[in-house]
Each structure stands twice: as C-alpha cells, then as structure tokens.
Enzyme design. Sequence first.
Site, PDB file in Angstrom:
ATOM      1  N   ARG A  50       0.848  -1.373   0.134  1.00 51.60           N
ATOM      2  CA  ARG A  50       0.023   0.143   0.110  1.00 51.60           C
ATOM      3  C   ARG A  50       0.782   1.310  -0.008  1.00 51.60           C
ATOM      4  O   ARG A  50       2.056   1.192   0.083  1.00 51.60           O
ATOM      5  CB  ARG A  50      -1.050  -0.228   1.331  1.00 51.60           C
ATOM      6  CG  ARG A  50      -0.381  -0.419   2.644  1.00 51.60           C
ATOM      7  CD  ARG A  50      -0.527   0.520   3.507  1.00 51.60           C
ATOM      8  NE  ARG A  50      -0.507   1.810   3.488  1.00 51.60           N
ATOM      9  CZ  ARG A  50       0.763   2.609   3.659  1.00 51.60           C
ATOM     10  NH1 ARG A  50       1.982   1.750   3.797  1.00 51.60           N
ATOM     11  NH2 ARG A  50       0.856   3.740   3.368  1.00 51.60           N
ATOM     12  N   GLY A  51       0.317   2.317  -0.100  1.00 52.88           N
ATOM     13  CA  GLY A  51       1.074   3.737  -0.189  1.00 52.88           C
ATOM     14  C   GLY A  51       1.171   3.933  -1.840  1.00 52.88           C
ATOM     15  O   GLY A  51       1.621   2.825  -2.694  1.00 52.88           O
ATOM     16  N   ALA A  52       0.667   5.201  -2.324  1.00 54.47           N
ATOM     17  CA  ALA A  52       0.693   5.333  -3.618  1.00 54.47           C
ATOM     18  C   ALA A  52       2.015   4.869  -4.705  1.00 54.47           C
ATOM     19  O   ALA A  52       1.667   3.996  -5.438  1.00 54.47           O
ATOM     20  CB  ALA A  52       0.326   6.812  -4.103  1.00 54.47           C
ATOM     21  N   ARG A  93      -7.625  -0.669  -6.904  1.00 55.88           N
ATOM     22  CA  ARG A  93      -7.672   0.609  -5.686  1.00 55.88           C
ATOM     23  C   ARG A  93      -7.919   1.837  -6.874  1.00 55.88           C
ATOM     24  O   ARG A  93      -7.252   1.793  -7.597  1.00 55.88           O
ATOM     25  CB  ARG A  93      -6.695   0.539  -4.974  1.00 55.88           C
ATOM     26  CG  ARG A  93      -6.797  -0.481  -3.910  1.00 55.88           C
ATOM     27  CD  ARG A  93      -5.535  -0.241  -2.594  1.00 55.88           C
ATOM     28  NE  ARG A  93      -6.457   0.968  -1.771  1.00 55.88           N
ATOM     29  CZ  ARG A  93      -5.551   1.425  -0.789  1.00 55.88           C
ATOM     30  NH1 ARG A  93      -4.513   1.132  -0.584  1.00 55.88           N
ATOM     31  NH2 ARG A  93      -6.183   2.394  -0.044  1.00 55.88           N
ATOM     32  N   GLN A 200      -2.513   3.119   9.759  1.00 56.68           N
ATOM     33  CA  GLN A 200      -1.091   3.073   9.116  1.00 56.68           C
ATOM     34  C   GLN A 200       0.184   3.857  10.058  1.00 56.68           C
ATOM     35  O   GLN A 200       1.162   3.684   9.771  1.00 56.68           O
ATOM     36  CB  GLN A 200      -1.271   3.674   7.754  1.00 56.68           C
ATOM     37  CG  GLN A 200      -1.872   2.796   6.717  1.00 56.68           C
ATOM     38  CD  GLN A 200      -3.274   3.108   6.658  1.00 56.68           C
ATOM     39  OE1 GLN A 200      -3.863   3.410   7.672  1.00 56.68           O
ATOM     40  NE2 GLN A 200      -4.009   2.875   5.701  1.00 56.68           N
ATOM     41  N   ASP A 241      -2.119  10.596  -2.727  1.00 51.30           N
ATOM     42  CA  ASP A 241      -2.270   9.558  -3.499  1.00 51.30           C
ATOM     43  C   ASP A 241      -2.932  10.134  -4.893  1.00 51.30           C
ATOM     44  O   ASP A 241      -2.668   9.410  -6.059  1.00 51.30           O
ATOM     45  CB  ASP A 241      -3.769   8.799  -2.919  1.00 51.30           C
ATOM     46  CG  ASP A 241      -3.258   8.011  -1.799  1.00 51.30           C
ATOM     47  OD1 ASP A 241      -3.317   8.539  -0.893  1.00 51.30           O
ATOM     48  OD2 ASP A 241      -2.710   6.757  -2.110  1.00 51.30           O
ATOM     49  N   LYS A 252      -4.825  10.275   2.664  1.00 52.87           N
ATOM     50  CA  LYS A 252      -5.497   9.445   3.605  1.00 52.87           C
ATOM     51  C   LYS A 252      -6.589  10.276   4.361  1.00 52.87           C
ATOM     52  O   LYS A 252      -6.603  11.559   4.807  1.00 52.87           O
ATOM     53  CB  LYS A 252      -4.631   8.813   4.740  1.00 52.87           C
ATOM     54  CG  LYS A 252      -5.144   7.862   5.966  1.00 52.87           C
ATOM     55  CD  LYS A 252      -5.972   6.792   5.060  1.00 52.87           C
ATOM     56  CE  LYS A 252      -5.380   6.064   4.226  1.00 52.87           C
ATOM     57  NZ  LYS A 252      -6.248   4.993   3.359  1.00 52.87           N
TER      58      LYS A 252
HETATM   59  O1  MRU Z   1      -4.754   3.272   1.919  1.00 48.99           O
HETATM   60  P1  MRU Z   1      -3.206   3.540   1.955  1.00 48.99           P
HETATM   61  O2  MRU Z   1      -2.575   3.197   3.356  1.00 48.99           O
HETATM   62  O3  MRU Z   1      -2.591   2.965   0.821  1.00 48.99           O
HETATM   63  O4  MRU Z   1      -3.227   5.123   1.785  1.00 48.99           O
HETATM   64  C1  MRU Z   1      -1.803   5.600   1.910  1.00 48.99           C
HETATM   65  C2  MRU Z   1      -1.627   7.187   1.825  1.00 48.99           C
HETATM   66  O5  MRU Z   1      -2.487   7.845   1.685  1.00 48.99           O
HETATM   67  C3  MRU Z   1      -0.050   7.726   1.958  1.00 48.99           C
HETATM   68  O6  MRU Z   1      -0.326   9.043   2.672  1.00 48.99           O
HETATM   69  C4  MRU Z   1      -0.251   8.097   0.394  1.00 48.99           C
HETATM   70  O7  MRU Z   1      -0.140   6.896  -0.402  1.00 48.99           O
HETATM   71  C5  MRU Z   1       1.049   8.686  -0.091  1.00 48.99           C
HETATM   72  S1  MRU Z   1       2.515   7.474   0.347  1.00 48.99           S
HETATM   73  C6  MRU Z   1       3.942   7.967  -0.143  1.00 48.99           C
END
Ligand code: MRU
Length: 349
Positions: A50-52, A93, A200, A241, A252
């Site tokens: 996870r994380g963009a 997603r 997270q 994201d 988030k």
């Molecule tokens: O649902 P997630 O855990 O994938 O959400 C991640 C986030 O919102 C992060 O802040 C975003 O992807 C930036 S990661 C470098």
Amino acid sequence: MSEANITKSIEWREDHVRIIDQTYLPLRTVYCDIRDVGQMWDAIKKLKVRGAPAIGIAAAYGFYLGIKDLELDSFPSFIIEANRIGEYLASSRPTAVNLKWAIDRILNSINALKEKPIDEIKAEVLALAKIIHDEDKRICKAIGLNGQDIIPKKANILTHCNTGSLATGMYGTALSVIYHAHLAGKKIHVWVDETRPLLQGSRLTAWELQNAEIPMNLIVDSAAGHLMKSGKVDLVIAGTDRVAANGDTANKIGTYSLAVIAKENNIPFYIAAPLSSIDMSLNSGDEIPIEERDGKEITQIGTTKIAPPKIETFNPAFDVTPAKYITAFVTEKGIIKGDYSKELKKLFN
Ligand code: MRU
C-alpha cells in the site's frame, strides 16, 4: 540509520515478487511471495502492499506476471490481453493515480514495441517494471533532499498515515523529508497520527521511525488540533495519492481536517508528491475518485468487535484537501509554491 537498514517493501526475485505483508506489521514481519497477477490484485486490494508509489511499482511487476505466460504470438491478440490485464489491475484501488500511471506507462511501451517478437516485449515489460522501481528510489531521495529547504534546524513535525519506505521504493515521500532532516543532524521530533481506521500511522510510521531512531510521539488523530493550537507543531507534512492540475490533493482520510486546522493556526502545511502522483488530466479534486472500504475496518480492530452488531457505516479511505490550504509541494523537481494551476504544469514541460 544506513541505507542497508532501510526496509524494502517490494523486491523482484528472479521469477516472482516478494513483498512485506504490511497487514502483519508491526508485530510480525511476514513476507508474501506473489507469482501471478491475481495474487497481486489481491495484495493491493487488501493493503498487503500500500501507499501510492508502492502500489504503482507493485502493479508494474504484477503486469509482467500477468503477461509472462500468455501463449499468443500475434501482436493484436497480445495487446487485447495486455489491455485486459491493465484494466484488471487498475480496478484493485481507485484513488492512487500511481497505479494507473504505471499501467499506462507499460501499455505505451508495449505499443511502441509492436514490431518486436512477443517474447522480447515481455522481457522489456519486466525491464520497465524494474526501472519504475529504481526510479522511485531516486525520486524519493530527491524529495527528501529538496524538502530540507522547508525544515528548520529544530522542528516538531506532524504527519499522517504512512509515507515511508513501506509506501514507496525506498525512503518515502513525506517521511523521506523527515529521514533526511534527521540524517542532516536537525533536531526533529515527530507527532505521528495513528490514522484510523487501519492505523497506518501507529503500525507502520511509528515502526519505521523507531527503526530509524527518530524521536516521536504517537497521538490519536483527534489530538492533532489541540497540539497545533497549543504551539506544539511547527509544520505538517503528508503524502498524497493524487494531485489534480489545480493542486487539490487527495490523501488518507483526515488530511483535509489537518490542513484546515493548520491554516487556522498559521502552521505551514506541506504535501510531498512525486510527479507520478500528479494527475494533470483532472482539473480539480472534485474529479478524484474516493475509495470506499468495508465498514468492518471501522467496526472491528483485528477480530475484536468495537461497535454494536449490524451498525451502518460509511468508510471513505481518502479525502481531498483544497489547494488553498497547501503551503507548498515538495517534489523531486524542487519546492512548488504559488499558483498551482500554472506551477504544476511547468513540471511536465
Ligand atoms: O490506504 P493507503 O495506506 O494506501 O493510503 C496511503 C496514503 O494515503 C499515503 O499517505 C499516500 O499514498 C502517500 S504514500 C507515499
């Protein structure tokens, strides 16, 4: 903290992908070997990865796993299947644009190679997935170094969600700025939002910062306003994201409230964003699709139920912060301020 100690959330291993299954952290470090595109779809959907930026890298490798065993020898039938695999992965997603960005980049490269034998195209797709992965490490390092311009020698920094090595190829985005401030000898202390509902912040960011020996305190999300009002926060930095062409930024859930409270208290609010998270095809944040997730994420923690049975829920995973609340973006190309509609466009020229 040396590079060798930094967690690698994704690794290509000869014929498959190995990820850290982030759903087990911080209690256990469990690796998960992914050998086909269906397993990758599932890993992205369930937030094992996870994380963009990490999702973009995972999708690129997942794409290769999807095409590698296709027994098609004509380009027209191969590209139909490749498009189908791209659509399938993109459906895992909706909010992080890095997923679609990586898939589009691979599809464009396949189309450019259409005169080549299919086996050669497959090898090129794997090579491109590795390039996307390596590039992300360099981009995150550049974000970390560029971000030093906004971090004073001594600072209490508030952050939300997880934007570290786990969420990217290495270092992270917002967390890379924090890591590099610490490496530069700045006196950094971090307020870590726990980040309900999937935590997270407490599970992943706190774990990463602890490994890097960066001073921090974990707080509940709703404490952030009180801390800002009491003068305990010098700046807020978060990841993203998807950024629309006018600077509106999805991140988030809870990020928008932080930005509004920061503005109310004259605290700078920064977004660390690789160019792969900027979606110039969307005019404003109103067009960013917001993922809605299972209500069980709110009604239970692990297997423990924390709400009455059969309760109705609403669980948007992201929100959009209007550009006017964002003091600046930290990108691999530098700090972006001012009229975002103009300044973001310049990044792509
Ligand atoms: O649902 P997630 O855990 O994938 O959400 C991640 C986030 O919102 C992060 O802040 C975003 O992807 C930036 S990661 C470098």
